[in-house]
Structure formats: structure tokens, C-alpha cells
Design an enzyme around this catalytic site. Structure first.
Site, mmCIF file in Angstrom:
data_model
loop_
_atom_site.group_PDB
_atom_site.id
_atom_site.type_symbol
_atom_site.label_atom_id
_atom_site.label_comp_id
_atom_site.label_asym_id
_atom_site.label_seq_id
_atom_site.Cartn_x
_atom_site.Cartn_y
_atom_site.Cartn_z
ATOM 1 N N GLY A 182 0.888 -1.281 0.031
ATOM 2 C CA GLY A 182 -0.135 0.017 -0.055
ATOM 3 C C GLY A 182 0.849 1.225 0.145
ATOM 4 N N ARG A 201 0.831 -5.235 -4.826
ATOM 5 C CA ARG A 201 0.865 -5.999 -3.855
ATOM 6 C C ARG A 201 1.559 -7.453 -4.408
ATOM 7 N NH1 ARG A 201 -0.517 -4.282 0.865
ATOM 8 N NH2 ARG A 201 -2.064 -2.654 1.182
ATOM 9 N N ASP A 249 5.639 -4.842 5.757
ATOM 10 C CA ASP A 249 6.038 -6.602 6.176
ATOM 11 C C ASP A 249 6.259 -7.089 5.022
ATOM 12 O OD1 ASP A 249 6.182 -6.197 9.166
ATOM 13 O OD2 ASP A 249 4.132 -5.270 9.017
ATOM 14 N N THR A 260 4.858 2.229 6.203
ATOM 15 C CA THR A 260 3.151 1.915 6.021
ATOM 16 C C THR A 260 2.548 2.806 6.985
ATOM 17 O OG1 THR A 260 1.697 0.342 7.020
ATOM 18 C CG2 THR A 260 3.748 0.389 8.022
ATOM 19 N N ASP A 305 0.164 2.314 8.734
ATOM 20 C CA ASP A 305 -0.011 1.537 9.997
ATOM 21 C C ASP A 305 0.987 1.580 10.962
ATOM 22 O OD1 ASP A 305 -2.405 0.865 8.389
ATOM 23 O OD2 ASP A 305 -1.848 -1.348 8.239
ATOM 24 N N ASP A 359 3.261 -0.473 11.879
ATOM 25 C CA ASP A 359 3.367 -1.460 12.719
ATOM 26 C C ASP A 359 4.674 -2.581 12.240
ATOM 27 O OD1 ASP A 359 2.580 -2.165 10.019
ATOM 28 O OD2 ASP A 359 0.858 -3.697 10.793
ATOM 29 N N ARG A 363 -4.848 -2.968 10.213
ATOM 30 C CA ARG A 363 -5.487 -4.215 10.313
ATOM 31 C C ARG A 363 -4.728 -4.943 11.645
ATOM 32 N NH1 ARG A 363 -4.108 -5.808 4.054
ATOM 33 N NH2 ARG A 363 -2.282 -4.929 4.305
HETATM 34 O O1 F6P Z 1 -1.023 -1.373 4.219
HETATM 35 C C1 F6P Z 1 -1.611 -0.384 4.689
HETATM 36 C C2 F6P Z 1 -3.193 -0.610 4.574
HETATM 37 O O2 F6P Z 1 -3.217 0.948 4.210
HETATM 38 C C3 F6P Z 1 -3.857 -1.085 5.790
HETATM 39 O O3 F6P Z 1 -4.105 -0.044 6.869
HETATM 40 C C4 F6P Z 1 -5.181 -1.505 4.808
HETATM 41 O O4 F6P Z 1 -5.905 -2.608 5.542
HETATM 42 C C5 F6P Z 1 -4.584 -1.934 3.596
HETATM 43 O O5 F6P Z 1 -3.279 -1.215 3.412
HETATM 44 C C6 F6P Z 1 -5.662 -1.690 2.375
HETATM 45 O O6 F6P Z 1 -5.042 -2.102 1.278
HETATM 46 P P1 F6P Z 1 -5.418 -1.944 -0.243
HETATM 47 O O7 F6P Z 1 -5.063 -0.654 -0.613
HETATM 48 O O8 F6P Z 1 -4.917 -3.105 -0.941
HETATM 49 O O9 F6P Z 1 -6.880 -1.887 -0.271
#
Ligand code: F6P
Length: 369
Positions: free
Chosen positions: A11, A74, A107, A130, A132, A134, A176
Site C-alpha cells: 500500500g 502487492r 512487512d 506503512t 499503519d 506496525d 489491520r
Molecule cells: O498497508 C496499509 C493498509 O493501508 C492497511 O491499513 C489497509 O488494511 C490496507 O493497506 C488496504 O489495502 P488496499 O489498498 O490493498 O485495499
């Protein structure tokens, strides 16, 4: 002349362009010893040898831009049944004459970087990213602060309409596995309740607090929940469960993507919490998922600077030949440490993600009745 590749995976996060720019500029200072190429769309760009030239002039005026000029995806080179992708990527590294590769990601991306260095001796440097926040081993990832700013601003705006209608507003934030964005945003927004993945609560804990607000004459309530929040008594599956040792671990009973991440539907938790609050309290309740807005917009000043520091450190790790390292921030220092022992693969189950320290849960509770 040494060729260095850069990619951004997973992301996107505000501040990615700051890292790209800093790597290019810092390496350019080394008396033209380095030629930098961008790999388009994460690991897919390496696999498909899809590149763009990254000169100092290419990275001019990108510091303030959100997203990533390289694109992202991804793509999992280690996905079962896609072994050909891994082979192609390893071959591409030599065919592109790369001497080093900077992998900027969370990660998932860092785990691939780690394997490529450990098992195939590619000269990879990891840079953690990220919203997040995390990723283990680093105090903060860039992108986090920008997303907290976005979410806080959104709640400031939502408060006005919530107050006018004397409603309860449930705001769902991204996160998440960890509740960093939710906790910081909730605390910065005077939220009446904050629900994070790290602490399992019951919907009755939330409704009790909402009723308390009314009992004290407050005619509106703000409830902030993480998309991965663990809330019993609502119509969703719990994502984090306690194991035999009493530690919080990811539940095995949830849908996973190719990296093993829990698949979440934006708004699922927020909507379920709002429905339950309305049913149990009779108060008019609305829900909103801030979703990808938290990844959008320009990076805040802090993330521009942190991304720049990470990029410079990654470039210096290449100059020093510290491959297999990743850039980390510990306290005020930005430094590098070996990826072994930091990336998810090398962590014990309950330490795979950097979770909120207890202090934050307690801090949030201090303000409850
Ligand atoms: O990687 C971070 C994140 O923004 C998370 O907080 C979220 O759940 C996920 O990516 C959303 O991913 P995508 O953009 O693939 O829907």
C-alpha cells in the site's frame, strides 16, 4: 558505475517520494559512481524488468507529492504456484546489471527483500513504510503521521454535523493488526471511545460509554474504531484472539490474501458497531470509514523529513555495502540494522507486528468515566 534499483511495494504511504528523492540525490553526490533506476509497480517491476531512469532532475519537485512516482503493487514473488515469478525476478536482477536494490515497503515487501538477500545473495536494503506503523524494529514509519493528520482533520469536520444532530458518529480508521492510527487519531480528537485490534472489548463497553456521555449532558459522541478492532457482540468475526499463553495473535479463522494478511472490507467493523450502538441505546448513529483517504494527500512535514532521512541512510548503506540491512528509527537516531531478526518471518508469532504499547490503551481509558 554501479547500478542501483529502487522499488516501492504494498500500500502506498505519503513520504515514499521523499525516500526515492533522497536515495537518488545522496548517491549522485558520490562523484557519479552510481546510476539509479526505478522499478515500476513494486516487485512486478523487477520481475518484468520494467524500469524508469531516476536522475536528480527526475526527482526534483516530488518531495511534497503523496503516492509514489514508481507505482506500487502487492506482487508476492513467493506466492505458492508462482515460482516462475521468483526465478524471473532473480534473473532480472543480473540482466539489469543491478549492484544493489532498495526495497521500500511494509512487512510483505521487506520479507521478500530479506529472502532475496538471505537465499539468493541479492544486495538488498530495506526501508520500512506503512501508514499503519506496525513494522517491527523501527519506532515510526513515514506515512503514519500524515494519515493521523488526515484522519484527525476528518473527525474535526465530522464533529460539527454530529453535534448538530446530537448523534453518535462511528469513525473507522485503517489498521489491520495494530491500532496506531486509531489511538493517535482518537486521542487527538477527544474521542469518547477508542477500539483497537490489540485490546478485545465488548460492544457493551462502548454503549456504556456512549450512555455515560449522555448522562453527563454531552449530546453527541465520537467513537473511533480500527478496521481490525476486536469487538465482541457485533456481527463480524474477531481478527485477533488470545492464545494459550494469553498473548494476542491473529485468528486463523479469517480470510487471508496472498501474503497471509487478513482481508478486510472497508466499513465492515464501523457499520457493525454503529448498528449495535443504535440498537442498544436508541440513539441515532452513523458510520464512516475513512479508508484510503488516510493514504491520500501530501505528506506532512514530519514524513517528508523522515522519508528523506530514511533515503539518505539507505543510500549510505549501499555505499558502505551493508546489504541485508534495513533502515530503522530508534529514538532520535536513524540507522540500519540487519533484517534478520526484524522482518516478520524471523519473529515469534505474537511479535510479528509492532503493536501499541499498553500505555496507549491506558491513556485512552483515563478519559473514560
Ligand atoms: O498497508 C496499509 C493498509 O493501508 C492497511 O491499513 C489497509 O488494511 C490496507 O493497506 C488496504 O489495502 P488496499 O489498498 O490493498 O485495499
Amino acid at each position: 558505475m554501479k547500478n542501483v534499483g529502487i522499488l516501492t511495494g504494498g500500500g502506498d504511504a505519503p513520504g515514499l517520494n521523499a525516500v526515492i528523492r533522497a536515495v537518488v540525490i545522496r548517491l549522485a553526490r558520490e562523484r557519479k559512481d552510481y546510476n539509479v533506476v526505478g522499478l515500476i509497480d513494486g516487485w512486478a517491476g523487477l520481475r518484468d524488468k520494467n524500469t524508469m531512469n531516476l536522475s536528480v532532475s527526475n526527482v526534483d519537485q516530488i518531495l511534497h507529492q503523496g503516492g509514489t512516482i514508481l507505482g506500487t503493487s502487492r506482487t508476492n514473488l513467493y506466492k505458492k504456484g508462482k515460482e516462475e515469478d521468483l526465478r524471473k525476478a532473480i534473473d532480472a536482477y543480473s540482466q539489469l546489471n543491478l549492484n544493489a536494490l532498495v526495497a521500500i515497503g511494509g512487512d510483505d515487501t521487506l520479507e521478500i527483500a530479506y529472502y532475496l538477500n538471505r537465499d539468493h545473495k541479492l544486495n538488498v536494503i530495506g526501508v520500512p513504510k506503512t501508514i499503519d506503523n506496525d513494522v517491527c524494529g523501527t519506532d515510526f514509519t513515514f506515512g503514519f503521521w500524515s494519515s493521523v493528520e488526515q484522519a484527525t482533520k476528518a473527525i474535526d469536520d465530522l464533529r460539527v454535523t454530529t453535534m448538530s444532530h446530537h448523534r453518535v458518529m462511528v469513525i473507522e480508521c485503517m489498521g489491520r493488526h495494530a491500532g496506531w492510527i486509531t489511538a493517535y487519531t482518537g486521542l487527538a480528537s477527544e474521542a469518547d471511545y477508542i477500539a483497537v485490534p490489540e485490546k478485545a472489548v465488548h460492544i457493551d463497553d462502548i454503549t456504556r460509554e456512549v450512555k455515560n456521555c449522555r448522562a453527563h449532558g454531552k449530546l453527541h459522541s465520537i467513537v473511533v474504531v480500527a478496521e481490525g478492532a476486536s469487538i465482541a457482540g457485533i456481527d463480524t468475526k474477531p481478527r485477533i484472539v488470545k492464545n494459550d499463553k494469553g498473548e494476542w495473535v491473529l485468528s486463523s479463522d479469517v480470510e487471508k490474501d496472498s501474503f497471509g494478511n487478513t482481508v478486510l472490507r472497508a466499513g465492515e467493523v464501523g457499520e457493525a458497531v454503529a448498528a449495535a450502538i443504535e440498537k442498544k441505546t436508541g440513539l441515532e448513529t452513523r458510520a464512516i470509514a475513512l479508508g484510503h483517504l488516510q493514504r491520500g494527500g501530501a505528506p506532512c512535514a514530519y514524513d517528508r523529513v523522515l522519508g528523506t532521512r530514511y533515503g539518505v541512510k539507505a543510500a549510505e548503506a549501499i555505499i558502505a555495502g551493508n546489504y541485508g540491512h534495513m533502515v530503522v528509527m530508534n529514538g532520535l537516531d536513524v540507522t540500519t540494522r540487519t533484517m534478520s531478526g526484524l522482518v516478520r518471518e524471523t519473529q515469534a508469532e505474537h511479535k510479528k507486528y509492532k503493536l501499541l504499547p499498553d500505555e496507549f490503551m491506558k491513556l485512552a481509558e483515563v478519559f473514560y468515566e
